[in-house]
Design an enzyme around this catalytic site. Structure first.
Site, PDB file in Angstrom:
ATOM      1  N   ALA A 165      10.301  32.259  28.503  1.00  0.00           N
ATOM      2  CA  ALA A 165      10.460  33.294  29.523  1.00  0.00           C
ATOM      3  C   ALA A 165      10.663  34.619  28.791  1.00  0.00           C
ATOM      4  CB  ALA A 165      11.666  32.973  30.388  1.00  0.00           C
TER       5      ALA A 165
ATOM      6  N   GLY B 173      10.604  28.425  28.236  1.00  0.00           N
ATOM      7  CA  GLY B 173       9.727  28.341  29.397  1.00  0.00           C
ATOM      8  C   GLY B 173       8.300  27.952  29.037  1.00  0.00           C
TER       9      GLY B 173
ATOM     10  N   GLU C  33      16.810  27.837  24.237  1.00  0.00           N
ATOM     11  CA  GLU C  33      17.644  28.697  25.077  1.00  0.00           C
ATOM     12  C   GLU C  33      19.106  28.695  24.653  1.00  0.00           C
ATOM     13  OE1 GLU C  33      15.411  26.468  26.181  1.00  0.00           O
ATOM     14  OE2 GLU C  33      14.254  27.289  27.845  1.00  0.00           O
TER      15      GLU C  33
HETATM   16  N1  CAA Z   1      10.423  37.144  25.334  1.00  0.00           N
HETATM   17  C1  CAA Z   1      10.075  38.411  25.073  1.00  0.00           C
HETATM   18  N2  CAA Z   1       9.456  38.801  23.948  1.00  0.00           N
HETATM   19  C2  CAA Z   1       9.177  37.840  23.045  1.00  0.00           C
HETATM   20  C3  CAA Z   1       9.521  36.495  23.237  1.00  0.00           C
HETATM   21  C4  CAA Z   1      10.165  36.145  24.455  1.00  0.00           C
HETATM   22  N3  CAA Z   1      10.489  34.891  24.765  1.00  0.00           N
HETATM   23  N4  CAA Z   1       9.132  35.793  22.151  1.00  0.00           N
HETATM   24  C5  CAA Z   1       8.567  36.678  21.309  1.00  0.00           C
HETATM   25  N5  CAA Z   1       8.597  37.906  21.850  1.00  0.00           N
HETATM   26  C6  CAA Z   1       8.095  39.155  21.254  1.00  0.00           C
HETATM   27  C7  CAA Z   1       9.005  39.638  20.130  1.00  0.00           C
HETATM   28  O1  CAA Z   1      10.106  40.330  20.645  1.00  0.00           O
HETATM   29  C8  CAA Z   1       8.043  40.500  19.358  1.00  0.00           C
HETATM   30  O2  CAA Z   1       7.901  41.734  20.020  1.00  0.00           O
HETATM   31  P1  CAA Z   1       8.031  43.131  19.180  1.00  0.00           P
HETATM   32  O3  CAA Z   1       6.823  43.091  18.273  1.00  0.00           O
HETATM   33  O4  CAA Z   1       7.942  44.160  20.257  1.00  0.00           O
HETATM   34  O5  CAA Z   1       9.302  43.069  18.436  1.00  0.00           O
HETATM   35  C9  CAA Z   1       6.714  39.770  19.487  1.00  0.00           C
HETATM   36  O6  CAA Z   1       6.846  38.929  20.628  1.00  0.00           O
HETATM   37  C10 CAA Z   1       6.382  38.890  18.300  1.00  0.00           C
HETATM   38  O7  CAA Z   1       7.487  38.024  18.070  1.00  0.00           O
HETATM   39  P2  CAA Z   1       8.198  37.860  16.646  1.00  0.00           P
HETATM   40  O8  CAA Z   1       8.088  39.117  15.853  1.00  0.00           O
HETATM   41  O9  CAA Z   1       9.577  37.331  16.887  1.00  0.00           O
HETATM   42  O10 CAA Z   1       7.255  36.739  15.993  1.00  0.00           O
HETATM   43  P3  CAA Z   1       7.630  35.685  14.859  1.00  0.00           P
HETATM   44  O11 CAA Z   1       6.352  35.059  14.454  1.00  0.00           O
HETATM   45  O12 CAA Z   1       8.485  36.318  13.810  1.00  0.00           O
HETATM   46  O13 CAA Z   1       8.556  34.601  15.602  1.00  0.00           O
HETATM   47  C11 CAA Z   1       9.131  33.087  17.405  1.00  0.00           C
HETATM   48  C12 CAA Z   1       7.998  33.772  16.598  1.00  0.00           C
HETATM   49  C13 CAA Z   1       9.877  32.093  16.517  1.00  0.00           C
HETATM   50  C14 CAA Z   1       8.449  32.339  18.546  1.00  0.00           C
HETATM   51  C15 CAA Z   1      10.110  34.163  17.946  1.00  0.00           C
HETATM   52  O14 CAA Z   1       9.368  35.193  18.578  1.00  0.00           O
HETATM   53  C16 CAA Z   1      11.113  33.640  18.939  1.00  0.00           C
HETATM   54  O15 CAA Z   1      12.079  32.991  18.542  1.00  0.00           O
HETATM   55  N6  CAA Z   1      10.911  33.943  20.245  1.00  0.00           N
HETATM   56  C17 CAA Z   1      11.856  33.597  21.283  1.00  0.00           C
HETATM   57  C18 CAA Z   1      11.814  32.122  21.612  1.00  0.00           C
HETATM   58  C19 CAA Z   1      12.827  31.803  22.692  1.00  0.00           C
HETATM   59  O16 CAA Z   1      14.019  31.947  22.529  1.00  0.00           O
HETATM   60  N7  CAA Z   1      12.329  31.327  23.846  1.00  0.00           N
HETATM   61  C20 CAA Z   1      13.177  30.972  24.982  1.00  0.00           C
HETATM   62  C21 CAA Z   1      13.232  32.116  25.958  1.00  0.00           C
HETATM   63  S1  CAA Z   1      14.392  31.854  27.243  1.00  0.00           S
HETATM   64  C22 CAA Z   1      13.622  30.855  28.336  1.00  0.00           C
HETATM   65  O17 CAA Z   1      12.476  30.485  28.173  1.00  0.00           O
HETATM   66  C23 CAA Z   1      14.453  30.449  29.542  1.00  0.00           C
HETATM   67  C24 CAA Z   1      13.897  29.337  30.352  1.00  0.00           C
HETATM   68  O18 CAA Z   1      14.383  28.265  30.406  1.00  0.00           O
HETATM   69  C25 CAA Z   1      12.736  29.521  31.149  1.00  0.00           C
END
Ligand code: CAA
Length: 257
Positions: A65, A108, A131
């Site tokens: 998400a 998500g 999460e």
């Molecule tokens: N939401 C918003 N933006 C996100 C995102 C997310 N879930 N995941 C990645 N992005 C964005 C980053 O902020 C970044 O944007 P900027 O360039 O503007 O900084 C861009 O995408 C690229 O991401 P990274 O630079 O972090 O890429 P990476 O290759 O270094 O890492 C990753 C990849 C390990 C997937 C890392 O992006 C990450 O950990 N993302 C979050 C994963 C996460 O926590 N997901 C759960 C979300 S909560 C949820 O889903 C609730 C639910 O139950 C529905």
């Protein structure tokens, strides 16, 4: 119909939705949810479409998400708007949906993939429910669907530690149906969807409905439901054609596919 966050195509009898927010690793924001539901509404209404494939990019199916969109929400906001309830509509579609997953399917993203009827994973796929690292927990069905698919011990491990699972562990655990080389992912998913779309449409939809019942009901009730649906299939032309074609040693010509 134009979309900002997804690409929608029809390939023969297959509806293809490609998540398209590369700058955010396909993070699932509210616009994307609205657009996915709109695309699925259209595929539902299109009698030509018999199966749907949902995919992302090579790097990410979806990284969860959209954290930036939800970081400032309050409890009353989420409660009053029933935040994430729109995903129930995605999960309750009647035509089969295949998730074709390469790269990250996190939070998500993993939950969206699990809403589909099965997952075909690229060898690069990484699944996780991270999460807990954000101080929250899965909110789009993850604690329920992951537990049903891979069992309590592994679901607890994934949800409580937030660790990622590679494609091989995911296949071994029952989360994904099969693994293919990343370069072949979309082609393989479409080929599989074409096979499903070539079958009798009512038989496909009734089969999906019956398998889905397994999550909702007792074994005895599920078996009774299956038998009644099986009986109903004898009211279709496709049943006669499918069985006749077998006896006549030829390929069936299903009218409804
Ligand atoms: N939401 C918003 N933006 C996100 C995102 C997310 N879930 N995941 C990645 N992005 C964005 C980053 O902020 C970044 O944007 P900027 O360039 O503007 O900084 C861009 O995408 C690229 O991401 P990274 O630079 O972090 O890429 P990476 O290759 O270094 O890492 C990753 C990849 C390990 C997937 C890392 O992006 C990450 O950990 N993302 C979050 C994963 C996460 O926590 N997901 C759960 C979300 S909560 C949820 O889903 C609730 C639910 O139950 C529905």
């Amino acid at each position: 119909m134009s979309y900002d966050t997804i690409i929608v195509e029809t390939r023969g009898k297959v509806g293809l939705v490609t998540l398209n927010r590369p700058q955010a690793l396909n993070a699932l924001n509210s616009t994307l949810l609205t657009e996915v539901n709109r695309a699925l509404d259209d595929f539902d209404a299109d009698r030509n479409v018999g199966c749907i494939v949902i995919t992302g990019s090579e790097k990410a199916f979806a990284a969860g998400a959209d954290i930036k969109e939800m970081s400032e929400l309050s409890y009353p906001d989420t409660y009053v708007d029933d935040f994430f309830a729109g995903w129930d509509r995605v999960a309750s579609r009647r035509k089969p949906m295949i998730a074709a997953v390469a790269g990250f399917a996190l939070g998500g993203g993993c939950e969206f993939a699990m809403m589909c009827d099965f997952i075909i994973a690229a060898d690069t796929a990484k699944f996780g429910q991270p999460e807990i690292k954000l101080g929250v927990m899965p909110g789009m069905g993850g604690t329920q669907r992951l537990t049903r698919l891979i069992g309590r011990a592994k679901a607890m491990d994934m949800c409580l530690t937030g660790r990622m699972m590679g494609a091989e562990e995911a296949e071994r655990s029952g989360l994904v149906a099969r693994i293919v080389p990343a370069a072949d992912l979309v082609a393989e998913a479409i080929k599989t969807a074409e096979t499903i779309a070539s079958m009798s449409r009512p038989a496909v939809m009734m089969t999906k409905e019956s398998v889905d019942r397994a999550d909702e009901t007792s074994l005895a009730e599920g078996v009774r439901f299956e038998r009644r649906v099986f009986h109903a299939m004898f009211g279709t032309d496709d049943q006669r054609e499918g069985m006749k074609a077998f006896i006549e040693k030829r390929a069936p010509q299903f009218k409804s596919s």
